[in-house]
Enzyme design. Structure first.
Site, PDB file in Angstrom:
ATOM      1  N   ASP A 217       0.605  -1.119  -0.180  1.00 20.25           N
ATOM      2  CA  ASP A 217       0.126   0.025  -0.218  1.00 20.25           C
ATOM      3  C   ASP A 217       0.934   1.345  -0.054  1.00 20.25           C
ATOM      4  O   ASP A 217       2.371   1.314   0.250  1.00 20.25           O
ATOM      5  CB  ASP A 217      -1.070   0.007   1.184  1.00 20.25           C
ATOM      6  CG  ASP A 217      -0.294  -0.561   2.415  1.00 20.25           C
ATOM      7  OD1 ASP A 217       1.138  -0.644   2.520  1.00 20.25           O
ATOM      8  OD2 ASP A 217      -0.958  -1.095   3.362  1.00 20.25           O
TER       9      ASP A 217
ATOM     10  N   HIS B 122      -7.686  -5.149   9.972  1.00 20.64           N
ATOM     11  CA  HIS B 122      -7.245  -4.882   8.685  1.00 20.64           C
ATOM     12  C   HIS B 122      -6.045  -5.365   8.134  1.00 20.64           C
ATOM     13  O   HIS B 122      -4.899  -5.685   8.795  1.00 20.64           O
ATOM     14  CB  HIS B 122      -7.318  -3.160   8.269  1.00 20.64           C
ATOM     15  CG  HIS B 122      -6.055  -2.677   8.958  1.00 20.64           C
ATOM     16  ND1 HIS B 122      -6.263  -1.477   9.827  1.00 20.64           N
ATOM     17  CD2 HIS B 122      -4.693  -2.604   9.100  1.00 20.64           C
ATOM     18  CE1 HIS B 122      -5.060  -0.870  10.431  1.00 20.64           C
ATOM     19  NE2 HIS B 122      -4.213  -1.610   9.744  1.00 20.64           N
TER      20      HIS B 122
ATOM     21  N   GLU C 120     -10.082  -2.150   5.341  1.00 20.18           N
ATOM     22  CA  GLU C 120     -10.593  -1.876   6.555  1.00 20.18           C
ATOM     23  C   GLU C 120     -11.806  -2.748   6.757  1.00 20.18           C
ATOM     24  O   GLU C 120     -12.541  -3.420   5.581  1.00 20.18           O
ATOM     25  CB  GLU C 120     -11.188  -0.583   6.495  1.00 20.18           C
ATOM     26  CG  GLU C 120     -10.052   0.496   6.618  1.00 20.18           C
ATOM     27  CD  GLU C 120      -9.144   0.763   7.584  1.00 20.18           C
ATOM     28  OE1 GLU C 120      -9.349  -0.116   8.781  1.00 20.18           O
ATOM     29  OE2 GLU C 120      -8.182   1.653   7.743  1.00 20.18           O
TER      30      GLU C 120
HETATM   31  C1  F6R Z   1       1.258  -1.734   6.284  1.00 19.43           C
HETATM   32  C2  F6R Z   1      -0.176  -2.011   6.327  1.00 19.43           C
HETATM   33  C3  F6R Z   1      -0.698  -2.318   7.666  1.00 19.43           C
HETATM   34  C4  F6R Z   1       0.016  -2.844   8.913  1.00 19.43           C
HETATM   35  C5  F6R Z   1      -0.977  -2.863   9.906  1.00 19.43           C
HETATM   36  C6  F6R Z   1      -0.223  -3.107  11.244  1.00 19.43           C
HETATM   37  O1  F6R Z   1       1.889  -1.668   4.860  1.00 19.43           O
HETATM   38  O2  F6R Z   1      -0.592  -2.498   5.102  1.00 19.43           O
HETATM   39  O3  F6R Z   1      -2.015  -3.301   7.427  1.00 19.43           O
HETATM   40  O4  F6R Z   1       0.556  -4.175   8.687  1.00 19.43           O
HETATM   41  O5  F6R Z   1      -1.699  -1.687  10.187  1.00 19.43           O
HETATM   42  O6  F6R Z   1       0.531  -2.278  11.530  1.00 19.43           O
HETATM   43  P1  F6R Z   1       1.674  -2.027  12.602  1.00 19.43           P
HETATM   44  O7  F6R Z   1       2.876  -3.187  12.210  1.00 19.43           O
HETATM   45  O8  F6R Z   1       2.333  -0.706  12.643  1.00 19.43           O
HETATM   46  O9  F6R Z   1       1.164  -2.757  13.744  1.00 19.43           O
END
Ligand code: F6R
Length: 241
Positions: A67, A138, A143
């Site tokens: 993303d 997500h 979402e």
């Molecule tokens: C990142 C992404 C998100 C994260 C998720 C967890 O490219 O697509 O789905 O993997 O928000 O984020 P962290 O690792 O910061 O808890």
């Protein structure tokens, strides 16, 4: 789902790095799907360390990130391009033309999404997709409520996600309202998935993933149907489950 429980975050990163390094070293060519966020930072450190010490080559690797924020250019320190450059790409011997992220500053976002989806397909799909888990379930920026059939698309970010990600920005007002993300079907079509879950903040999410039903209300739940997924969780997350 294969579940691997490890003692701490460092062990989680080392374990995930070992899996990736082995696949990269064994393959003639390999397409890696990459994630950003807090969770993979330690993993990327291990990959860089291995590359510098052991010279594992990434010349035959193509990368496709999950993303990118809409409106942030690659040189914006909050863009995912920038994050990847800082945490991984800068140190590795990847060919620049083999690095792919959605273009968040495209003037034709819908065309950009179609092109990104085709790009992945035309390269033969993702061999190994790395994922983190959002507190609301997500994956990528898909979402709750996103169709399991979704392909790469533009999303309006949830307030909860913008709030969670505001830790990387000066204020929540600077967090973009939209992002481009691989869809759930894009992610699910990967041949193999590695999901990393770390820390107390993910306890409820990982419980729901393991014990809850498969529902679009909790996007990650579809991963239970994937034929080749490994989930690595650390003790901060598993103490409660
Ligand atoms: C990142 C992404 C998100 C994260 C998720 C967890 O490219 O697509 O789905 O993997 O928000 O984020 P962290 O690792 O910061 O808890």
């Amino acid at each position: 789902m294969k579940i691997m429980k490890v003692d701490n975050y460092s062990e989680l990163c080392r374990t995930a790095a070992a899996i990736i390094i082995e696949k990269v070293a064994m393959a003639d060519k390999i397409n890696l799907g990459l994630a950003t966020g807090s969770t993979p930072i330690g993993l990327y450190c291990y990959l860089v360390d291995d590359h510098l010490r052991n010279h594992t080559s990434y010349h035959h690797v193509k990368t496709f990130n999950l993303d990118e924020y809409v409106g942030l250019s690659p040189d914006d320190p909050n863009s995912y391009h920038y994050y990847m450059e800082e945490n991984l790409f800068h140190y590795m011997d990847l060919w620049p033309e083999n690095i792919h992220l959605p273009n968040g500053i495209s003037e034709q976002l819908s065309a950009e999404c179609h092109q990104y989806e085709s790009l992945i397909a035309n390269h033969g799909g993702i061999d190994l997709q790395l994922l983190g888990l959002g507190r609301n379930g997500h994956i990528g920026f898909n979402e709750p409520g996103t169709s399991f059939q979704s392909k790469t698309h533009v999303v309006d970010l949830d307030d909860s996600t913008r709030k969670a990600n505001s830790r990387f920005f000066d204020s929540i007002d600077q967090v973009p309202q939209q992002a481009i993300t691989m869809g759930i079907d894009t992610i699910f079509s990967s041949k193999e998935i590695l999901l990393l879950v770390s820390g107390e903040g993910k306890i409820e999410a990982v419980k729901r993933l393991l014990e809850g039903e498969i529902s679009e209300d909790f996007p990650a739940s579809i991963l239970k149907n994937h034929p080749n997924i490994t989930v690595i969780v650390d003790s901060g997350t598993i103490a409660e489950i």
